[in-house]
Design an enzyme around this catalytic site. Structure first.
Site, PDB file in Angstrom:
ATOM      1  N   GLN A  97      -2.983  -1.465  10.831  1.00 65.43           N
ATOM      2  CA  GLN A  97      -2.412  -0.278  11.326  1.00 65.43           C
ATOM      3  C   GLN A  97      -3.506   0.095  12.578  1.00 65.43           C
ATOM      4  OE1 GLN A  97      -1.469   2.806   8.977  1.00 65.43           O
ATOM      5  NE2 GLN A  97      -0.051   3.664  10.779  1.00 65.43           N
ATOM      6  N   CYS A 144       1.028  -1.329  -0.026  1.00 66.81           N
ATOM      7  CA  CYS A 144      -0.198  -0.094   0.073  1.00 66.81           C
ATOM      8  C   CYS A 144       0.938   1.074   0.109  1.00 66.81           C
ATOM      9  CB  CYS A 144      -1.040  -0.112   1.088  1.00 66.81           C
ATOM     10  SG  CYS A 144      -0.395  -0.611   2.778  1.00 66.81           S
ATOM     11  N   ILE A 185       1.860  -1.626   5.665  1.00 69.88           N
ATOM     12  CA  ILE A 185       1.389  -2.154   6.772  1.00 69.88           C
ATOM     13  C   ILE A 185      -0.114  -2.359   7.035  1.00 69.88           C
ATOM     14  CG2 ILE A 185       3.368  -1.796   8.283  1.00 69.88           C
ATOM     15  CD1 ILE A 185       2.018   0.631   9.424  1.00 69.88           C
ATOM     16  N   GLY A 186      -0.997  -1.274   6.687  1.00 74.46           N
ATOM     17  CA  GLY A 186      -2.313  -1.173   6.909  1.00 74.46           C
ATOM     18  C   GLY A 186      -3.233  -2.058   6.022  1.00 74.46           C
TER      19      GLY A 186
END
Length: 928
Positions: free
Chosen positions: A899, A855, A859-860
């Site tokens: 996240q 992304c 991480i999210g």
């Protein structure tokens, strides 16, 4: 003539009665024996003697009228202690026969003689009855001190099971409270030898405690005790009222039922195996030795969900039922319900009669804080060592201490050894005494108070507290609707039940806070150092509302009337709507209020937005006692369905988000040294998003070194032999595009999944690392040509030819981009995202090389996609789905995957939708 006859008869009757009365007056009698006995009874004592043992091992004797209710004794105890927040506490006594189930709570509405069968003198133990979910809710430092003493005792008696590392941390806070800062001149080797923190304490354990004690420099006794409780509240068995039971089926498995502020918890061998939140339970009942809970019926349920347990006796069964009634009333209702007025109803009439936590907290907001000085009692010392080893007498004393609290089979247990202990709060010993009045204005948490695993972006102080303030505080349960109970008169042959309202009824009825209503205005001015004393987290940039995450005791936020509380959602700051502002902007608004003429900060908040429930990870497995809801006899199918039932319950109760917030964001002891190398820092999009050294992708022939911000993430699907291989990476920067394609080439990857647009809200999220359609672009020794591109409102699909210029080797790369993720928060509906994941799975079919997923930070949304596909594969393989365990497994390989709490909630709801709508079904290829 008839009338005259009647008058004559009436006159004769009157005359007869008059004659009889005169005869009675002329006679008399006197019972000599009865009069003497009555006189002797008048001379016998009209009081009973009660000995109360306190948490600091002191004891006190009280004389109570033998006809008085037990509330009279409680009042005297609270008056003796000068305890203000008294509703969390109670008195226990030893009932007959002695054993594991012999401790009872004194009922304030009955006389003492009617309850206690051991005595006189009657012995009682002053204990915490209702364990507060968050110590910051306690306004009085003195109240927290008593909780601190109780939890210390719980650990030592093994009532509170605690891993060694956590036990050492808690013990170090205890030492800091009693001895103050570590001083090498005073605290030589073995200075902890006379302290007893846990059973079977070893020298290695004491060394661990010593090392942690060194980290707490500067903490006052109040600070250390607060942090002790803040860590203890996260233990699985914190605040659990345990009752022994057996499963109501042929297996007759021994288990324990624990009553908590959140609901009913099932343990087996001290391991949590299931949780039933109050929001899920409709009714609790018992009949003889059988205890039942009725769960709320879902829309697709055809029959009631009634779960039963066998208790060891009728008395223990009723004791469990009473504990449930009390805990539910205390923690979930505004006011205790009045007893039923039904005359001929059957069953127990028992109802909780004290004040609820809501009433206690409301009174605390209206009541001025009490500045008091009190003496902290020194820990009881144990002469455990002699020159030749361990003292036998000391072992016996230690064993009696621990076993005595667990069973209390002897009324002599816990007789005081501390005759010099004091509850005189007007005295000051000058060493360990501490008052709320002396709480420093620069009250702050030190770095050693937390685990250091939280990201700075998740919570900020806005200049109110230290940046290292603990961020593990969870909000308190929101006030709930007062409900009616079906009460009853005790009859051991009839059902005793207690109705709990349906989940939909947990909304305001004038006392609570419905969405959009019940807003509270809070005004405060900063202290002398310009601090307000609270932390906030969230913001539009994080996809979360602005939530108060911490309120420090004794600060303006704590002393404001009404008080600012953890879990409050901040809606307006000095009249400004902050719902669409970033975290940094909100912090700036709060700081700016100090520069105004009045310096006043005015907050409009919605109280207790997030409900704090169970605060621990989901279990590795779950046990669902005999439920008729699960029709299949397949154990694997039952396990899968049971895990999803648990997920549904935890989402509804709020426990899922609390569990997620508690999970570490970075795995302890995993280094990130390569990312901090001076030559690699420009290759990181965000300064605080770095790959683990152990799992990072290492480039073999990188143009500027071997570093790229990416980690291998391998997700094994149990029972299937499948391992889904991913590379989770950040979105390429202009200077890392060549490294990105070099990674694709070296890893033989043929699928790249992109989960962001190039620009969102005016900020560049990812550099375009591919050429336009039918164009070619060189990246070092690699040449990329875009040969196909299709775009829908939600997706973009591209195909590239990737050619190595030096060898002329050519590969085909598929590029899938999800472009429907909103700039703020998460999608309102998961339909498009689920369709995208299904297409990714189709393209991954048969692939053994890693799929590259990115992304912006990697991480999210990257974590959301990996979690979603892993859950789908587990459903197909008929394996249980625990999203929190999936996230933990991912974070063990790349930090911070998924996240925000909103992302976690989104993926959990999507998993339930996939299963409930049959988008992914258990495969017949796997054995049932």
């Amino acid at each position: 003539m008839d009338m005259m006859t009647e008058i004559r008869k009436l006159w004769e009757r009157i005359t007869e009665l008059h004659t009889m009365s005169m005869r009675l007056v002329s006679s008399g009698s006197y019972n000599v024996r009865a009069s003497e006995m009555a006189h002797l009874q008048d001379r016998t004592p009209k009081t009973v003697t009660c000995v109360v043992h306190f948490l600091d091992d002191s004891c006190e004797t009280f004389e109570i009228d033998k006809r008085a209710k037990a509330q009279n004794l409680l009042d005297k105890v609270f008056e003796h202690l000068e305890l203000v927040e008294k509703d969390y506490f109670g008195l226990q006594y030893l009932d007959l026969p002695p054993g594991d189930d012999a401790l009872r709570w004194l009922d304030p509405l009955k006389t003492i003689k009617k309850q206690c069968r051991v005595g006189p003198p009657f012995e009682f133990f002053f204990r915490v009855k209702f364990y507060v979910s968050d110590p910051s809710k306690l306004a009085e430092e003195y109240t927290r001190y008593h909780f601190f003493l109780q939890v210390k005792r719980d650990i030592l008696s093994e009532k509170l099971v605690c891993p060694p590392s956590q036990a050492a941390l808690l013990a170090s806070f205890s030492v800091q409270s009693e001895l103050g800062d570590y001083n090498p001149d005073e605290h030589k080797d073995g200075y902890l030898a006379d302290f007893l923190f846990i059973p079977s304490q070893t020298d290695d354990f004491e060394k661990m405690v010593c090392e942690k004690h060194k980290q707490h420099r500067g903490q006052t006794p109040a600070d250390a005790e607060y942090n002790f409780l803040d860590k203890a509240k996260r233990l699985d068995m914190y605040g659990i009222d345990l009752h022994n039971a057996r499963v109501r089926d042929q297996s007759n498995i021994e288990i324990q039922l624990g009553v908590t502020s959140a609901g009913l918890v099932v343990f087996q061998n001290n391991v949590k195996i299931n949780t039933f939140s109050w929001a899920k339970i409709v009714k609790i009942s018992f009949k003889r030795k059988q205890f039942f809970i009725q769960l709320r019926r879902e829309a697709n349920d055809s029959i009631e969900n009634l779960i039963g347990f066998n208790m060891i006796s009728y008395r223990s069964c009723k004791n469990l039922w009473k504990s449930c009634v009390e805990h539910h009333t205390f923690f979930r209702l505004h006011h205790p319900n009045p007893p039923s007025k039904k005359i001929f109803s059957i069953g127990s009439k028992f109802r909780y009669s004290g004040r609820t936590e809501y009433q206690t907290l409301e009174e605390g907001k209206r009541r001025a804080k009490i500045d008091r000085t009190f003496s902290r009692s020194p820990s009881k010392r144990y002469a455990r060592r002699t020159v030749g080893g361990v003292s036998r007498d000391a072992i016996l004393e230690e064993k009696r201490y621990i076993e005595g609290y667990r069973n209390l089979t002897k009324s002599q247990t816990f007789t005081s050894n501390s005759t010099n202990s004091t509850h005189n709060f007007n005295r000051y010993d000058g060493v360990n005494s501490h008052t709320r009045a002396t709480l420093p204005h620069d009250y702050k948490s030190r770095a050693s108070w937390n685990d250091g695993t939280r990201s700075e972006k998740s919570d900020d102080d806005g200049g109110f507290l230290s940046h290292n303030t603990s961020r593990d505080t969870y909000p308190a349960p929101a006030p709930t609707k007062v409900v009616n109970f079906n009460s009853s008169e005790e009859n051991t042959r009839s059902d005793q039940y207690y109705d709990i309202p349906a989940y939909e009824e947990y909304i305001s009825n004038g006392n609570g806070y419905a969405d959009g209503h019940g807003l509270v205005t809070i005004r405060m001015t900063p202290d002398d150092l310009g601090r307000f004393g609270f932390n906030v987290k969230g913001g539009a940039d994080q996809g979360m509302p602005i939530i108060v995450s911490r309120v420090a005791p004794g600060t303006p936020a704590d002393l404001a009337i009404p008080r600012l509380n953890e879990g409050d959602q901040v809606l307006f700051i000095n009249g400004r709507d902050v719902s669409q502002h970033t975290h940094e902007q909100v912090v700036m608004f709060i700081k700016a209020s100090r520069e105004t003429h009045s310096g006043e900060l005015v907050l409009v908040v919605r109280p207790n937005v997030y409900v704090g429930e169970d605060q621990s990870e989901e279990p590795d497995f779950t046990y669902i006692p005999e439920t008729h809801q699960i029709a299949s006899s397949s154990s694997s199918a039952n396990t899968l369905e049971s895990s999803l039932m648990l997920l549904q319950e935890s989402l509804e109760s709020g426990a899922a988000l609390a569990q997620f917030e508690q999970l570490y964001r970075k795995k302890p002891n995993m280094t990130m040294n390569a990312a901090r190398n001076e030559s690699n820092i420009p290759k990181n999009r965000y300064r605080d998003i770095s790959p683990y050294d152990k799992t990072r992708v290492v480039l073999k022939t990188g143009s500027t070194g071997d570093y790229i911000n990416a980690n291998y993430v391998n997700m094994e699907i149990p029972g299937s032999g499948i391992v889904n291989r991913y590379i989770a990476a950040q979105g390429p920067l202009p200077n890392t595009c060549t490294d990105f394609w070099q990674m694709v080439w070296e890893q033989h990857s043929s699928l790249v999944v992109m989960l962001t647009t190039k620009v969102e809200r005016g900020r560049v999220k990812c550099h375009q690392y591919w050429p336009e359609l039918y164009e070619t672009e060189d990246f070092g020794a690699l040449q990329i040509t875009c040969v196909k591109e299709e775009e829908t409102p939600s997706f973009a699909f591209r195909e590239f030819n990737l050619t190595h210029v030096e060898t002329s080797e050519e590969r085909h790369i598929r590029h899938m981009q999800y472009i429907a993720w909103p700039d703020h928060g998460v999608p309102d509906d998961p339909s498009d995202f689920l369709e995208f994941v299904m297409k990714v799975r189709q393209n991954r079919s048969g692939m053994v090389e890693p799929t590259i997923v990115h992304c912006s930070a990697g991480i999210g949304r990257t974590g959301v996609l990996i979690t979603m596909e892993t859950a789908m594969c587990r459903v197909e393989a008929r394996q249980p789905v625990y999203p929190l365990i999936i996230v933990k497994e991912m974070r063990d390989q790349r930090a911070m995957l998924i996240q925000t709490a909103s992302q976690y909630k989104f993926v959990c709801e999507a998993i339930l939708r996939v299963y409930n709508e049959g988008l992914v079904k258990p495969s017949e290829d796997y054995h049932r």
